[in-house]
Design a protein around this motif. Sequence first.
Motif, mmCIF file in Angstrom:
data_model
loop_
_atom_site.group_PDB
_atom_site.id
_atom_site.type_symbol
_atom_site.label_atom_id
_atom_site.label_comp_id
_atom_site.label_asym_id
_atom_site.label_seq_id
_atom_site.Cartn_x
_atom_site.Cartn_y
_atom_site.Cartn_z
ATOM 1 N N ALA A 38 -11.538 -48.892 -83.837
ATOM 2 C CA ALA A 38 -12.855 -48.846 -83.672
ATOM 3 C C ALA A 38 -13.671 -50.165 -83.562
ATOM 4 N N VAL A 39 -13.215 -51.309 -84.426
ATOM 5 C CA VAL A 39 -13.862 -52.622 -84.277
ATOM 6 C C VAL A 39 -13.666 -53.204 -82.655
ATOM 7 N N GLY A 41 -13.098 -51.469 -80.179
ATOM 8 C CA GLY A 41 -13.964 -50.690 -79.122
ATOM 9 C C GLY A 41 -15.145 -51.342 -79.342
ATOM 10 N N VAL A 42 -15.925 -51.398 -80.479
ATOM 11 C CA VAL A 42 -17.317 -51.904 -80.609
ATOM 12 C C VAL A 42 -17.419 -53.351 -79.808
ATOM 13 N N ARG A 43 -16.484 -54.121 -79.930
ATOM 14 C CA ARG A 43 -16.478 -55.492 -79.230
ATOM 15 C C ARG A 43 -16.219 -55.408 -77.949
ATOM 16 N N LEU A 45 -17.552 -52.864 -76.078
ATOM 17 C CA LEU A 45 -18.805 -52.287 -75.800
ATOM 18 C C LEU A 45 -19.873 -53.365 -75.608
ATOM 19 N N ILE A 46 -19.751 -54.134 -76.778
ATOM 20 C CA ILE A 46 -20.764 -55.212 -76.862
ATOM 21 C C ILE A 46 -20.870 -56.318 -75.634
ATOM 22 N N TYR A 48 -19.636 -55.804 -72.727
ATOM 23 C CA TYR A 48 -20.002 -54.929 -71.463
ATOM 24 C C TYR A 48 -21.348 -54.738 -71.505
ATOM 25 N N SER A 50 -23.539 -56.921 -72.864
ATOM 26 C CA SER A 50 -24.266 -58.110 -72.865
ATOM 27 C C SER A 50 -24.503 -58.792 -71.431
#
Length: 167
Positions: A38-39, A41-43, A45-46, A48, A50
């Motif tokens: 999950a971490v 994936g969040v990185r 996503l961020i 992408y 930014s």
Amino acid sequence: MSEAHNPPAGMELAPESEGSNRRDFLDKIALASLGVAAVGGVRVLIGYLSPNVLFEPPTRFRAGAPDSYPVNSVTFIADQLVYIVRSQQGMWALSAICTHLGCITQWKPEANMIACPCHGSKFTKDGVRTAGPAPRPLPHLSLTLTADGELLVDKLETVSENSLLRV
Ligand code: FES
């Protein structure tokens, strides 16, 4: 009936808590793996979401009060790669980047010239090329005064070599 729950002779059943511990341990590993995924994936996503922007330093900078430059001086501002020159008549700003292949020139007060250490181009303190392979003079940069009386250099705006800031 009760024989079905009893182990064969010579064998012991593992205590129920041992199986429970193993299951808890596997559950924790699975949860930790999900957390790591999950971490990650969040990185992603961020990253992408930014903006893909290159932040560059500003091209305009304040160079202090004119009086901080003595008459008949050439001052190299190292972090901006700019010379501030002051003569009896006024002031001007020169790029310190050689027009040949982009080396950083150096002010040589003993020879009263700006010299390029790479291939030997030489310039007057007006930026005029006097020797070497540089194809053009050193560019004169916009030099103005701010409302509060400080010098303001714009490295993106070149001006005529005759431009003088009278102070
Ligand atoms: S880079 Fe200055 S002379 Fe070649």
